[in-house]
Motif scaffolding. Sequence first.
Motif, PDB file in Angstrom:
ATOM      1  N   GLU A 153      46.367  38.640  50.207  1.00  0.00           N
ATOM      2  CA  GLU A 153      45.925  39.762  49.373  1.00  0.00           C
ATOM      3  C   GLU A 153      46.298  39.444  47.927  1.00  0.00           C
ATOM      4  OE1 GLU A 153      47.786  43.334  50.699  1.00  0.00           O
ATOM      5  OE2 GLU A 153      45.851  44.351  50.716  1.00  0.00           O
ATOM      6  N   LEU A 154      45.597  38.507  47.324  1.00  0.00           N
ATOM      7  CA  LEU A 154      46.000  38.004  46.019  1.00  0.00           C
ATOM      8  C   LEU A 154      45.757  39.026  44.911  1.00  0.00           C
ATOM      9  CD1 LEU A 154      44.642  34.347  46.173  1.00  0.00           C
ATOM     10  CD2 LEU A 154      47.026  35.051  46.225  1.00  0.00           C
ATOM     11  N   PRO A 155      46.717  39.136  43.989  1.00  0.00           N
ATOM     12  CA  PRO A 155      46.537  40.077  42.875  1.00  0.00           C
ATOM     13  C   PRO A 155      45.795  39.460  41.706  1.00  0.00           C
ATOM     14  CG  PRO A 155      48.721  39.127  42.759  1.00  0.00           C
ATOM     15  CD  PRO A 155      48.062  38.520  43.976  1.00  0.00           C
ATOM     16  N   PHE A 156      44.726  38.724  42.010  1.00  0.00           N
ATOM     17  CA  PHE A 156      43.972  38.083  40.936  1.00  0.00           C
ATOM     18  C   PHE A 156      42.513  38.455  41.039  1.00  0.00           C
ATOM     19  CE2 PHE A 156      47.609  35.822  39.714  1.00  0.00           C
ATOM     20  CZ  PHE A 156      48.222  35.320  40.844  1.00  0.00           C
ATOM     21  N   ASP A 157      41.856  38.428  39.889  1.00  0.00           N
ATOM     22  CA  ASP A 157      40.460  38.808  39.821  1.00  0.00           C
ATOM     23  C   ASP A 157      39.567  37.697  40.355  1.00  0.00           C
ATOM     24  OD1 ASP A 157      38.702  40.574  37.132  1.00  0.00           O
ATOM     25  OD2 ASP A 157      38.492  40.571  39.308  1.00  0.00           O
ATOM     26  N   LYS A 160      38.239  33.215  38.938  1.00  0.00           N
ATOM     27  CA  LYS A 160      39.106  32.986  37.778  1.00  0.00           C
ATOM     28  C   LYS A 160      39.663  31.573  37.647  1.00  0.00           C
ATOM     29  CE  LYS A 160      39.687  36.748  35.268  1.00  0.00           C
ATOM     30  NZ  LYS A 160      38.271  36.980  35.158  1.00  0.00           N
ATOM     31  N   ARG A 185      37.597  33.677  46.971  1.00  0.00           N
ATOM     32  CA  ARG A 185      37.287  34.749  46.029  1.00  0.00           C
ATOM     33  C   ARG A 185      37.773  34.436  44.615  1.00  0.00           C
ATOM     34  NH1 ARG A 185      39.858  38.913  43.881  1.00  0.00           N
ATOM     35  NH2 ARG A 185      41.750  38.613  45.087  1.00  0.00           N
TER      36      ARG A 185
ATOM     37  N   PHE B  57      44.656  37.526  34.246  1.00  0.00           N
ATOM     38  CA  PHE B  57      44.284  37.275  35.635  1.00  0.00           C
ATOM     39  C   PHE B  57      44.658  38.394  36.591  1.00  0.00           C
ATOM     40  CE2 PHE B  57      43.538  33.176  34.151  1.00  0.00           C
ATOM     41  CZ  PHE B  57      44.681  32.597  33.644  1.00  0.00           C
ATOM     42  N   LEU B  58      45.751  39.103  36.265  1.00  0.00           N
ATOM     43  CA  LEU B  58      46.307  40.030  37.244  1.00  0.00           C
ATOM     44  C   LEU B  58      45.444  41.265  37.464  1.00  0.00           C
ATOM     45  CD1 LEU B  58      50.134  40.091  36.522  1.00  0.00           C
ATOM     46  CD2 LEU B  58      48.976  39.177  38.509  1.00  0.00           C
ATOM     47  N   VAL B  59      45.253  41.614  38.739  1.00  0.00           N
ATOM     48  CA  VAL B  59      44.607  42.873  39.103  1.00  0.00           C
ATOM     49  C   VAL B  59      45.411  43.478  40.241  1.00  0.00           C
ATOM     50  CG1 VAL B  59      42.282  42.130  38.440  1.00  0.00           C
ATOM     51  CG2 VAL B  59      43.088  41.763  40.773  1.00  0.00           C
ATOM     52  N   CYS B  60      45.079  44.683  40.606  1.00  0.00           N
ATOM     53  CA  CYS B  60      45.745  45.310  41.734  1.00  0.00           C
ATOM     54  C   CYS B  60      45.330  44.588  43.010  1.00  0.00           C
ATOM     55  CB  CYS B  60      45.338  46.777  41.808  1.00  0.00           C
ATOM     56  SG  CYS B  60      45.958  47.602  43.283  1.00  0.00           S
ATOM     57  N   PRO B  61      46.270  44.157  43.835  1.00  0.00           N
ATOM     58  CA  PRO B  61      45.893  43.421  45.047  1.00  0.00           C
ATOM     59  C   PRO B  61      45.098  44.260  46.042  1.00  0.00           C
ATOM     60  CG  PRO B  61      48.245  43.844  45.026  1.00  0.00           C
ATOM     61  CD  PRO B  61      47.732  44.226  43.682  1.00  0.00           C
ATOM     62  N   LYS B  64      41.657  45.403  43.570  1.00  0.00           N
ATOM     63  CA  LYS B  64      41.160  44.335  42.698  1.00  0.00           C
ATOM     64  C   LYS B  64      40.664  44.872  41.363  1.00  0.00           C
ATOM     65  CE  LYS B  64      41.687  41.714  46.357  1.00  0.00           C
ATOM     66  NZ  LYS B  64      42.995  41.165  46.640  1.00  0.00           N
ATOM     67  N   MET B  94      53.729  41.913  42.931  1.00  0.00           N
ATOM     68  CA  MET B  94      52.411  42.455  43.260  1.00  0.00           C
ATOM     69  C   MET B  94      52.236  42.684  44.754  1.00  0.00           C
ATOM     70  SD  MET B  94      51.530  42.447  40.185  1.00  0.00           S
ATOM     71  CE  MET B  94      49.924  43.139  40.341  1.00  0.00           C
TER      72      MET B  94
END
Lengths: 278, 114
Positions: A153-157, A160, A185, B57-61, B64, B94
């Motif tokens: 469940e990666l916290p990245f967009d 990227k 993803r 880069f960071l978003v809510c896991p 998203k 996260m």
Amino acid sequence: ETHFGFQTVTEAERREKIYKVFESVAKKYDVMNDSMTLGIHRVWKDILVHKMNPSPGTLLLDVAGGTGDIAFRFINYVRSVRERQLQQKLKHHQNLSWQEISESYQEDKSKSLGDSQVVVCDINKEMLKVGKQKAQHLGYSEGLSWVLGNAEELPFDDDKFDVYTIAFGIRNVTRIDLALQEAYRVLKPGGRFLCLEFSHVSNPLLSRLYDLYSFQVIPVLGEVIAGDWKSYQYLVESIRRFPPQEEFKAMIEDAGFFKVDYQNLNLGIVAIHSGFKL
Amino acid sequence: MLRGSGRGVTAVLRRWASGGGQGQGQGQGQGSGSGSGSGSGSSSARPQPLEPSLLRFLVCPLSKRPLRYEEATNELINEELGIAYPIIDGIPNMIPEAARMTRKNPPAEGSKQP
């Protein structure tokens, strides 16, 4: 219902047990790697980064990157490529004024990595702590960041990263399919997936010697060096539980990757799987 | 690592994130008044800030979706789901189970939304 080494456990139990394993071994992780593999793990990791062949400006996501081995190698690699690039540039500019020359040196200092960046993501706080300390100790700071996150469940967009690596980590993920989907993803189109992991030895003689070494020597080393027999027992069992090369290749293809391939190192003790998001 | 109430809360959040918000109450456990947040062994000195390039880069896991960096509490806030991820020693945590629920007062914080 899933497995923890040779035991059968629930998914939640497995996650917790694995977390505890790495919490326990974190401080001795690097020492144990050297002892168990007689330092050969360094060569495997070097090969991985050479295979990656990153150019300056590459964005790398190193998952389960804990103590930073891949990240540091990546930084060293792009730094040396960058240096060579700059030297080449200077060679072609033979009629520069003093002003231009001094400006070019200043540019060098600020962009020694050429905008390359690596994000190290790991689920275990202790492993990240060790990694961050190592980075400070060895002088790595530019282009390096640390995130506590779950590979499933990666916290990245989306779209990227240029490269996604996971070295000796995917074996410890509970839902490998989810981790592969997340890898797909977050990669940019054209991005590359690289996995370095223990795999299966088909040669019968080597297989017997390897089993002997794994089950008789490694847990003992674990007890003597890290005071933790059970964690290293888990380690060698988890290697046996991990799917062999072809099966893992199929799983990677299922996640959507193309041109999936693998390269055996040391007759299959370790394998590097590679795939592309097109 | 996994908080008792956190797990139940996380299950709710996952449902919101995938199925669209239902505007339900923010649930049990931590209120927004507790400034200590997750408070898991954080340093007594000034908290280390986040590496600025990471925010790209960071978003809510879970959802998203983008996050907002809150300097006051050194957290990354997901406004929609009302959760805050702590940053400890400069490393953002996260993992959804570790996130804190933020109880929001609609008039005050609603105006802050970008």
